[in-house]
Design a protein around this motif. Structure first.
Motif, PDB file in Angstrom:
ATOM      1  N   TYR A 231       2.081  34.346  39.652  1.00  0.00           N
ATOM      2  CA  TYR A 231       2.256  33.710  40.968  1.00  0.00           C
ATOM      3  C   TYR A 231       2.203  32.183  40.831  1.00  0.00           C
ATOM      4  O   TYR A 231       3.005  31.474  41.437  1.00  0.00           O
ATOM      5  N   CYS A 232       1.260  31.678  40.029  1.00  0.00           N
ATOM      6  CA  CYS A 232       1.155  30.220  39.818  1.00  0.00           C
ATOM      7  C   CYS A 232       2.415  29.688  39.139  1.00  0.00           C
ATOM      8  O   CYS A 232       2.921  28.628  39.477  1.00  0.00           O
ATOM      9  N   ARG A 233       2.905  30.423  38.155  1.00  0.00           N
ATOM     10  CA  ARG A 233       4.059  29.947  37.382  1.00  0.00           C
ATOM     11  C   ARG A 233       5.314  29.826  38.232  1.00  0.00           C
ATOM     12  O   ARG A 233       6.045  28.851  38.154  1.00  0.00           O
ATOM     13  N   TRP A 234       5.572  30.857  39.066  1.00  0.00           N
ATOM     14  CA  TRP A 234       6.921  30.995  39.627  1.00  0.00           C
ATOM     15  C   TRP A 234       7.010  30.939  41.143  1.00  0.00           C
ATOM     16  O   TRP A 234       8.092  30.742  41.670  1.00  0.00           O
ATOM     17  N   VAL A 235       5.910  31.167  41.831  1.00  0.00           N
ATOM     18  CA  VAL A 235       6.016  31.332  43.287  1.00  0.00           C
ATOM     19  C   VAL A 235       5.271  30.268  44.087  1.00  0.00           C
ATOM     20  O   VAL A 235       5.787  29.781  45.094  1.00  0.00           O
ATOM     21  N   CYS A 236       4.109  29.870  43.648  1.00  0.00           N
ATOM     22  CA  CYS A 236       3.222  29.082  44.515  1.00  0.00           C
ATOM     23  C   CYS A 236       3.812  27.706  44.862  1.00  0.00           C
ATOM     24  O   CYS A 236       4.005  26.862  43.984  1.00  0.00           O
ATOM     25  N   PRO A 237       4.066  27.431  46.140  1.00  0.00           N
ATOM     26  CA  PRO A 237       4.607  26.127  46.519  1.00  0.00           C
ATOM     27  C   PRO A 237       3.594  24.994  46.384  1.00  0.00           C
ATOM     28  O   PRO A 237       3.988  23.839  46.189  1.00  0.00           O
ATOM     29  N   THR A 238       2.304  25.325  46.467  1.00  0.00           N
ATOM     30  CA  THR A 238       1.284  24.283  46.271  1.00  0.00           C
ATOM     31  C   THR A 238       1.357  23.759  44.829  1.00  0.00           C
ATOM     32  O   THR A 238       1.344  22.543  44.585  1.00  0.00           O
ATOM     33  N   GLY A 239       1.454  24.683  43.883  1.00  0.00           N
ATOM     34  CA  GLY A 239       1.584  24.284  42.480  1.00  0.00           C
ATOM     35  C   GLY A 239       2.871  23.515  42.233  1.00  0.00           C
ATOM     36  O   GLY A 239       2.904  22.561  41.459  1.00  0.00           O
TER      37      GLY A 239
END
Ligand code: SF4
Ligand code: SF4
Ligand code: SF4
Length: 310
Positions: A231-239
């Motif tokens: 989720y962190c790698r590919w989806v999270c807009p915050t990241g």
């Protein structure tokens, strides 16, 4: 149970202590993540709410949250027809100085994914080009959410008050796992304070929205068990927002090419974000995926280290 390569005359305790000191940064990071988890949900232990956006994934309106997640603050301000200068500034300043350190060390959704990765499910190997390509999804989601929120803001200015729901206040809340974990589930299962006589009535009152949010959460959970921090790698807009500046952050991770001689890639195997460390500039990783977690340093303390890039 003794750790691999242990001396049979050593105690189990000594073996475990050796294992922990070999994972020195990882152990310190886990303790920091747990402390941050408690602080972010600090209303439970009597802390006050601070009306301040933090560069982590955390929902506005959590019953026990002390801060607002930065992306929720951006969406809420935009949907009121204002521009969130302060929050964008905070993200850019954080990214430019410490990169995505908050992702590695403070974000509760990051901790949740680190724990999911421990689940003994066979991991899926993702190629470097695919890992890089999938990353674009998070940028697309970010700018879609920002654009949608701004459009709602214009509508609100133009037409006056709009009905308040997910889509007119915090549109990403529709699938945000942080919202499901820290609001929906807590309300529905634990504190039973949604309308209705018990938690099942509360779930029923949310209808298909509850099913949708749970479905999205389960999909994210499953993928994160197969691919660490998917989720962190590919989806999270915050990241994604932090990543624009983190590529050139002052705090970085360096590799000493004189001590990196055998190309074993143990550092890359240890990286939860799939950063192609040995392809990066040895003077500082310039990759928006890097969360400054330090796993690669634990894997190869001779060649890898934290450092500064000025
Ligand atoms: S990428 Fe998003 S979910 Fe992952 S640690 Fe960073 S803010 Fe949290
Ligand atoms: S683990 Fe160390 S020696 Fe092996 S490739 Fe990485 S930096 Fe080089
Ligand atoms: S490159 Fe190193 S510090 Fe960066 S995410 Fe990977 S393991 Fe963590």
């Amino acid at each position: 149970m003794a750790v691999a390569g242990s001396n049979p005359e050593r105690s189990v305790f000594q073996d475990w202590m050796t294992a922990i000191t070999r994972r020195r940064i990882r152990s310190i990071r886990l303790i920091t993540q747990l402390i941050m988890f408690v602080l972010v949900n600090g209303v439970i232990i009597g802390l006050s709410r601070v009306p301040f956006p933090a560069p982590i994934s955390f929902p506005a309106g959590s019953p026990f949250g002390t801060v607002w997640g930065g992306l929720d603050a951006i969406q809420f301000i935009l949907t009121r027809g204002q521009f969130p200068f302060l929050v964008f500034g905070l993200f850019f300043l954080t990214g430019a100085t410490v990169g995505k350190l908050f992702c590695g060390w403070a974000c509760p959704v990051g901790l949740w994914q680190d724990l999911l990765a421990i689940f003994p499910l066979k991991k899926t190997k993702i190629s470097k080009p695919d890992n890089k390509a999938f990353q674009d999804i998070s940028g697309f989601i970010l700018w879609f959410v920002v654009g949608w929120s701004a459009w709602i803001g214009f509508q609100r200015i133009d037409r006056g008050n709009l009905e308040e729901n997910f889509f007119t206040s915090i549109p990403y809340g529709f699938i945000d796992p942080a919202g499901t974990l820290f609001i929906t589930l807590w309300y529905a299962f634990t504190w039973k304070i949604l309308p209705g006589e018990n938690s099942f009535d509360a779930i029923d009152s949310m209808g298909t929205m509850f099913l949708w949010k749970m479905g999205a959460l389960l999909v994210i959970m499953f993928i994160s068990m197969k691919v660490p921090r998917a989720y962190c790698r590919w989806v999270c807009p915050t990241g994604a927002l932090l990543g624009y500046m983190s590529k050139n952050s002052i705090l970085t991770v360096k590799r000493d090419p004189l001590k990196c001689t055998d190309g074993c890639k143990a550092c890359e195997d240890a990286c939860p974000m799939g950063v192609p460390i040995t392809d990066e500039d040895p003077d500082g990783i310039a990759n928006s995926l890097c969360i400054n977690c330090g796993n690669c340093i634990d894997a190869c303390p001779e060649a890898m280290s934290f450092g500064f890039r000025l």
